[in-house]
Structures are given as structure tokens and as C-alpha cells.
Write an enzyme that holds these catalytic residues in place. Structure first.
Site, PDB file in Angstrom:
ATOM      1  N   TYR A  60       0.834  -1.192   0.000  1.00  0.00           N
ATOM      2  CA  TYR A  60       0.000   0.000   0.000  1.00  0.00           C
ATOM      3  C   TYR A  60       0.876   1.252   0.000  1.00  0.00           C
ATOM      4  O   TYR A  60       1.495   1.605   0.999  1.00  0.00           O
ATOM      5  CB  TYR A  60      -0.932   0.027   1.212  1.00  0.00           C
ATOM      6  CG  TYR A  60      -1.862  -1.158   1.330  1.00  0.00           C
ATOM      7  CD1 TYR A  60      -2.206  -1.918   0.206  1.00  0.00           C
ATOM      8  CD2 TYR A  60      -2.382  -1.527   2.559  1.00  0.00           C
ATOM      9  CE1 TYR A  60      -3.051  -3.002   0.323  1.00  0.00           C
ATOM     10  CE2 TYR A  60      -3.242  -2.619   2.685  1.00  0.00           C
ATOM     11  CZ  TYR A  60      -3.562  -3.360   1.559  1.00  0.00           C
ATOM     12  OH  TYR A  60      -4.402  -4.440   1.680  1.00  0.00           O
ATOM     13  N   HIS A 127       0.268 -12.054   1.090  1.00  0.00           N
ATOM     14  CA  HIS A 127      -0.739 -11.214   0.429  1.00  0.00           C
ATOM     15  C   HIS A 127      -1.396 -11.927  -0.746  1.00  0.00           C
ATOM     16  O   HIS A 127      -2.607 -11.818  -0.950  1.00  0.00           O
ATOM     17  CB  HIS A 127      -0.076  -9.917  -0.036  1.00  0.00           C
ATOM     18  CG  HIS A 127      -1.011  -8.764  -0.138  1.00  0.00           C
ATOM     19  ND1 HIS A 127      -0.615  -7.460   0.009  1.00  0.00           N
ATOM     20  CD2 HIS A 127      -2.349  -8.692  -0.360  1.00  0.00           C
ATOM     21  CE1 HIS A 127      -1.652  -6.652  -0.121  1.00  0.00           C
ATOM     22  NE2 HIS A 127      -2.712  -7.378  -0.351  1.00  0.00           N
ATOM     23  N   PRO A 207     -15.463  -5.164   2.640  1.00  0.00           N
ATOM     24  CA  PRO A 207     -16.780  -5.633   3.096  1.00  0.00           C
ATOM     25  C   PRO A 207     -17.925  -4.733   2.650  1.00  0.00           C
ATOM     26  O   PRO A 207     -19.083  -5.123   2.769  1.00  0.00           O
ATOM     27  CB  PRO A 207     -16.636  -5.635   4.617  1.00  0.00           C
ATOM     28  CG  PRO A 207     -15.642  -4.554   4.895  1.00  0.00           C
ATOM     29  CD  PRO A 207     -14.650  -4.644   3.765  1.00  0.00           C
ATOM     30  N   GLY A 209     -18.013  -3.496  -0.524  1.00  0.00           N
ATOM     31  CA  GLY A 209     -17.980  -3.478  -1.982  1.00  0.00           C
ATOM     32  C   GLY A 209     -17.221  -2.278  -2.531  1.00  0.00           C
ATOM     33  O   GLY A 209     -17.644  -1.651  -3.497  1.00  0.00           O
ATOM     34  N   GLY A 211     -17.017   0.568  -1.335  1.00  0.00           N
ATOM     35  CA  GLY A 211     -17.850   1.760  -1.181  1.00  0.00           C
ATOM     36  C   GLY A 211     -19.215   1.674  -1.826  1.00  0.00           C
ATOM     37  O   GLY A 211     -20.110   2.451  -1.488  1.00  0.00           O
ATOM     38  N   PHE A 212     -19.398   0.727  -2.742  1.00  0.00           N
ATOM     39  CA  PHE A 212     -20.661   0.655  -3.479  1.00  0.00           C
ATOM     40  C   PHE A 212     -21.844   0.403  -2.547  1.00  0.00           C
ATOM     41  O   PHE A 212     -22.918   1.000  -2.709  1.00  0.00           O
ATOM     42  CB  PHE A 212     -20.577  -0.463  -4.523  1.00  0.00           C
ATOM     43  CG  PHE A 212     -21.568  -0.336  -5.647  1.00  0.00           C
ATOM     44  CD1 PHE A 212     -21.199   0.187  -6.870  1.00  0.00           C
ATOM     45  CD2 PHE A 212     -22.889  -0.753  -5.487  1.00  0.00           C
ATOM     46  CE1 PHE A 212     -22.106   0.301  -7.909  1.00  0.00           C
ATOM     47  CE2 PHE A 212     -23.803  -0.646  -6.516  1.00  0.00           C
ATOM     48  CZ  PHE A 212     -23.410  -0.111  -7.740  1.00  0.00           C
TER      49      PHE A 212
END
Length: 331
Positions: A60, A127, A207, A209, A211-212
Site C-alpha cells: 500500500y 498477500h 466488506p 464493496g 464503497g458501493f
């Protein structure tokens, strides 16, 4: 805050925090770059609210996110469970492929310890599975780090059921991290049952999506031009409208209960198993404070049935990654 136990007796807050979005600039952008000062303040607020579980990774940024987390937890380390991940090869800041060779694992571990400013990584994940290195060799190296006191618990991310079994036979695996939500339920077929059988905790990433499922994104126009989700098949022009039906079903339950859509989506995950601990990604205190309230949201059997009927496992339209990304999961 409520608390849950992953595998091997590792206790964590029922809601963890995905720190990835806090990166300012870097290689993964959701809704614009994060602000480092706000990121640190968000982690401090999370600790005040009883959150103990913080997730980051070498990739990241790369590297920046671990440095930010390290700054935020300085002087506040006691009682926290810090999770990070290895598994990629770099040329400078450029990712050049997966690499779980023993030498790269050790390089990554030393770098993460330094950036995080800690003596021991509480939960260390591979990862992505490296198809060129037997999982037994990878976990053997990870187990050596446990013996050396540099790592406490071992985890895998996006590993398939057979790989999980082979890994667990070498050294107990504490947690599997994989995408899981109301719009991504592929783990229910074999990965989740395997974890239950072996006593391995499950940590859903994305979890909400990406932000969806929060209902905040009404159209693709809401996404900045450089947003990572512009390349997400489920956010594509052809799939976006159909996937909004999933959001509508969540909204119906959320409005009746007087809570946010995010809280319903997270509460649904918590209801699936006592050893599931979602890690919603946050970069602001407001989002954090909303998400952690999900630990206190109880969904009734009828509400769970309603969500299941409205959002069956095959309801979502589109793959969760593009072709290259899909080749790296569930190996």
C-alpha cells in the site's frame, strides 16, 4: 466495542480497520488521496472507540501506509493487533510481480517492522499465493519468523481451500483474509467451510464493496478520473445500474432500523459466523465512527432472510477484478 476471536486464540475488536485508503497519493486511490494527518487522527479515534485490529500491507503506497500506521500507533501500541502483508517483488517503488521466496519474505518482514516501528508483527499474511513457491516452503519461512519472535500469528490472503489445508499442516494459520460481502460471496462454497473446520478466523476485506454498498455512489460520475474503481468491472457502465438493485435492498432494511447502509452490510457479515471480523477501509473519522457502530447492530432472522431473498449469491453483475487480478485469487 465488542470483541471476537480469530484462530489460535487471537482476540480482536469485532470491527477492524483497513488502513489502505489513508495513503496520500500512491498506487491505490479511492475517492481521492487520503490526508496523512486525518489518517493518523482516524487511527487515534479508532483506538479511543475500542478498535484494536489494524490492517496494512507493504504494497500500500507502496510502503507509505505502513509508515503512517507506525506513526499513529507510536506510544499506543499496547493491546493493539497490527496486521501486515508480504508477497510482492519491487524495483524501487514499482511492483514487478509476486515473490514468496524465503529471502523476499525476510526482506519484507524487516522492512515492515522498521516502518511500523514495532518489534513484532501480530498477524503476518502472505498477500497473494506465489504459484512458483510451494506453500509449505512459504509457511516454513513464516514459522521461522514466529520462532524468532518477529511475528506472532500467521495468515493467508486469497488462498484456495487446498492451499489453506497444506499451509495449516505446516504451522497453524490464524486467519484467512479474502473479499467477502453482500455482493461477493464466492468464499461460501469452500474457503469459509474450510476455515470453520480448521479453526481459522476469517477477515473480509472490501466488506462494503469498495464503497458501493454504502449507497453514497449514485453513478460513475461520482468517481474521480484516477479512482481505482474506474477499472472495477462491477463499477463499469454495463454493470453499475444492475448492481444498484443490491444497494436498494440494503437501504430498505437500513431505513427501517434507522442505521446506515454500511452498518447493515457489516452487520450481515458479523451474523454469518462468530469468527468473522470485517475490516472496512477508512480514511476519515466520520466514516470510522459510522462503521464501528455496526458491532452493535443486530439483524433478526427475518431481516437476514429478507436480505438473502433480495440479494442471492449470484445477484452481482461483473467480476470483482479484471482478468489479471482474477488470476491471483483463490490459488
Amino acid at each position: 466495542m465488542k470483541y471476537r476471536t480469530l484462530g489460535q486464540g487471537l482476540e480482536v475488536s469485532a470491527i477492524g480497520i483497513g488502513c489502505m485508503p489513508m495513503v496520500s497519493g500512491g498506487n491505490i486511490n479511492y475517492g481521492g488521496g487520503g490526508d496523512a494527518g486525518e489518517g493518523v487522527a482516524t487511527i487515534h479515534r479508532a483506538i479511543e472507540l475500542g478498535v484494536t485490529f489494524f490492517d496494512t500491507a507493504e504494497i500500500y503506497g507502496p510502503f507509505q501506509n505502513e509508515e503512517l500506521v507506525g506513526e499513529a500507533i507510536r506510544g499506543k501500541r499496547d493491546g493493539l493487533v497490527i496486521a501486515t502483508k508480504f508477497g510482492f517483488r519491487f524495483e524501487g517503488d514499482r511492483i514487478t510481480g509476486v515473490d514468496s521466496s524465503p529471502a523476499n519474505i525476510r526482506r519484507a518482514c524487516e522492512g515492515s517492522l522498521k516502518r511500523l516501528g514495532i518489534d513484532t508483527i501480530d498477524l503476518y499474511y502472505q498477500h497473494r499465493v506465489d504459484p512458483n513457491v510451494p506453500i509449505e516452503e512459504t509457511v516454513g519461512t513464516m514459522a521461522a519468523l514466529v520462532k524468532e519472535g518477529k511475528v506472532r500469528h500467521l495468515g493467508l490472503s486469497e488462498a484456495g481451500a487446498q492451499t489453506i489445508r497444506r499451509a495449516h499442516a505446516v504451522h497453524p494459520i490464524t486467519a484467512l483474509q479474502s473479499e467477502y460481502s453482500l455482493w461477493e460471496r464466492g468464499v461460501e462454497d469452500d474457503m469459509l467451510p474450510t476455515c470453520r473446520e480448521l479453526g481459522i478466523g476469517f477477515v473480509p476485506y472490501s466488506p462494503l464493496g469498495r464503497g458501493f454498498l454504502t449507497g453514497q455512489i449514485k453513478s460513475r460520475a461520482d468517481l474521480p478520473a484516477d479512482d481505482w474503481r474506474q477499472n472495477d468491472p462491477r463499477y463499469s457502465e454495463e454493470n453499475f445500474g444492475a448492481n444498484l438493485k443490491i444497494v436498494d435492498a440494503i437501504r430498505a432494511v437500513a431505513e427501517r432500523k434507522g442505521v446506515s447502509l454500511a452498518q447493515i452490510a457489516l452487520a450481515w457479515l458479523l451474523a454469518q459466523d462468530a469468527h468473522i471480523v470485517p475490516i472496512p477501509g477508512v480514511k476519515r473519522r466520520a466514516t470510522l465512527e459510522d462503521s464501528v457502530k455496526a458491532a452493535d447492530v443486530e439483524l433478526s432472522a427475518s431481516e437476514l432472510d429478507e436480505l438473502e431473498a433480495a440479494i442471492p449469491a449470484d445477484a452481482v453483475q461483473g467480476l470483482r477484478y479484471r482478468e489479471q487480478g482474477m488470476r491471483m485469487v483463490r490459488l
